[in-house]
Design an enzyme around this catalytic site. Structure first.
Site, mmCIF file in Angstrom:
data_model
loop_
_atom_site.group_PDB
_atom_site.id
_atom_site.type_symbol
_atom_site.label_atom_id
_atom_site.label_comp_id
_atom_site.label_asym_id
_atom_site.label_seq_id
_atom_site.Cartn_x
_atom_site.Cartn_y
_atom_site.Cartn_z
ATOM 1 N N SER A 63 0.820 -1.207 0.000
ATOM 2 C CA SER A 63 0.000 0.000 0.000
ATOM 3 C C SER A 63 0.856 1.260 0.000
ATOM 4 O O SER A 63 1.986 1.270 0.480
ATOM 5 C CB SER A 63 -0.909 0.028 1.223
ATOM 6 O OG SER A 63 -1.742 -1.097 1.232
HETATM 7 N N1 SAH Z 1 0.538 -5.942 3.922
HETATM 8 C C1 SAH Z 1 1.199 -6.178 2.668
HETATM 9 C C2 SAH Z 1 0.256 -5.888 1.506
HETATM 10 C C3 SAH Z 1 0.231 -7.025 0.561
HETATM 11 S S1 SAH Z 1 -1.019 -7.014 -0.665
HETATM 12 C C4 SAH Z 1 2.495 -5.398 2.554
HETATM 13 O O1 SAH Z 1 2.769 -4.570 3.425
HETATM 14 O O2 SAH Z 1 3.256 -5.618 1.610
HETATM 15 C C5 SAH Z 1 -2.190 -8.131 0.015
HETATM 16 C C6 SAH Z 1 -1.707 -9.519 0.307
HETATM 17 O O3 SAH Z 1 -2.816 -10.264 0.778
HETATM 18 C C7 SAH Z 1 -1.167 -10.272 -0.904
HETATM 19 O O4 SAH Z 1 0.135 -10.691 -0.630
HETATM 20 C C8 SAH Z 1 -2.125 -11.466 -1.046
HETATM 21 O O5 SAH Z 1 -1.492 -12.650 -1.481
HETATM 22 C C9 SAH Z 1 -2.632 -11.607 0.369
HETATM 23 N N2 SAH Z 1 -3.891 -12.319 0.540
HETATM 24 C C10 SAH Z 1 -5.009 -12.270 -0.224
HETATM 25 N N3 SAH Z 1 -5.955 -13.081 0.283
HETATM 26 C C11 SAH Z 1 -5.415 -13.668 1.409
HETATM 27 C C12 SAH Z 1 -5.898 -14.623 2.363
HETATM 28 N N4 SAH Z 1 -7.110 -15.139 2.311
HETATM 29 N N5 SAH Z 1 -5.063 -14.977 3.355
HETATM 30 C C13 SAH Z 1 -3.811 -14.474 3.454
HETATM 31 N N6 SAH Z 1 -3.305 -13.578 2.582
HETATM 32 C C14 SAH Z 1 -4.098 -13.182 1.567
#
Ligand code: SAH
Length: 215
Positions: A63
């Site tokens: 983000s």
């Molecule tokens: N907090 C992260 C943002 C990553 S984007 C950062 O600081 O980089 C969102 C993430 O959520 C992705 O890596 C995606 O694979 C993960 N995601 C999506 N659905 C999910 C689920 N059900 N359980 C765990 N992770 C999930």
């Protein structure tokens, strides 16, 4: 940590965070210290402190700095909390959280991302982060309840297991909406009562899982 990005990191804090109303001094300090450029590809390091989200692997994103700070501030952490994050991704948000609470549990559904974030947790000596590979819409029952929960992917609804695993009192922040735009929702649990408040309009990648989207 001082590094060659120190100046632009401090400018990010001033121009993107303080000027837009982020005021929690602990959140500002964490954002000013954590080396965001280490969470992206070498080729993108120069852009790491820009006012936008950054692509990581497998089509996922970190983000925008303001959104990371905004969601973190919304949890009102004091340092003693046990926090659950869903969507480890690059690990950046987890590292920010790890400086503001006692213990972070983080869940990721893509193995590649989890492996990379574990390496960076070690490199930055974030020993209070525990990460696992799973469907985070189911939470992490083993260590529940959590004083705060942050979901960093957008789902069609608030996953019920996360509300169940929230402590009382507790705060949960999650983007909810369709696959294009969502509304950041703040769920608070207090004296057995659940309240939902709508915050900002946001765009997140999909939350995929049993209590999320199919794909
Ligand atoms: N907090 C992260 C943002 C990553 S984007 C950062 O600081 O980089 C969102 C993430 O959520 C992705 O890596 C995606 O694979 C993960 N995601 C999506 N659905 C999910 C689920 N059900 N359980 C765990 N992770 C999930």
């Amino acid at each position: 940590m001082t590094d060659r990005f120190e100046t632009i990191r401090q400018r990010m804090v001033q121009e993107q965070l303080i000027s837009r109303g982020i005021h929690d001094p602990r959140v500002l300090a964490a954002m000013g210290e954590v080396p965001r450029h280490l969470f992206v590809d070498d080729a993108m390091q120069a852009n790491a402190y820009g006012d936008y989200p950054l692509p990581i692997i497998d089509g996922q994103t970190i983000s925008q700095p303001f959104i990371v700070a905004y969601m973190t501030q919304a949890l009102q952490l004091t340092g003693t909390e046990k926090v659950l994050e869903i969507g480890t991704g690059s690990g950046y948000q987890a590292v920010i959280l790890s400086r503001l609470c006692a213990k972070v549990y983080t869940v990721e559904r893509l193995n590649n991302l989890l492996a990379g974030s574990r390496r960076i947790f070690d490199r930055l000596r974030c020993y209070n982060i525990q990460a696992k590979f799973d469907d985070g819409t189911l939470g992490w029952p083993e260590y529940a309840p959590y004083d705060a929960i942050m979901v960093t992917a957008g789902g069609p609804e608030i996953p019920e297991p996360l509300v169940a695993q929230l402590a009382d009192p507790g705060r949960l922040v999650i983007p909810v909406g369709d696959q294009d735009v969502q509304e950041l929702q703040m769920v608070t649990k207090k004296d057995g009562l659940i309240q939902v408040e709508l915050l900002e309009r946001v765009r997140f990648v999909n939350l995929i899982g049993e209590h999320g989207w199919d794909k």
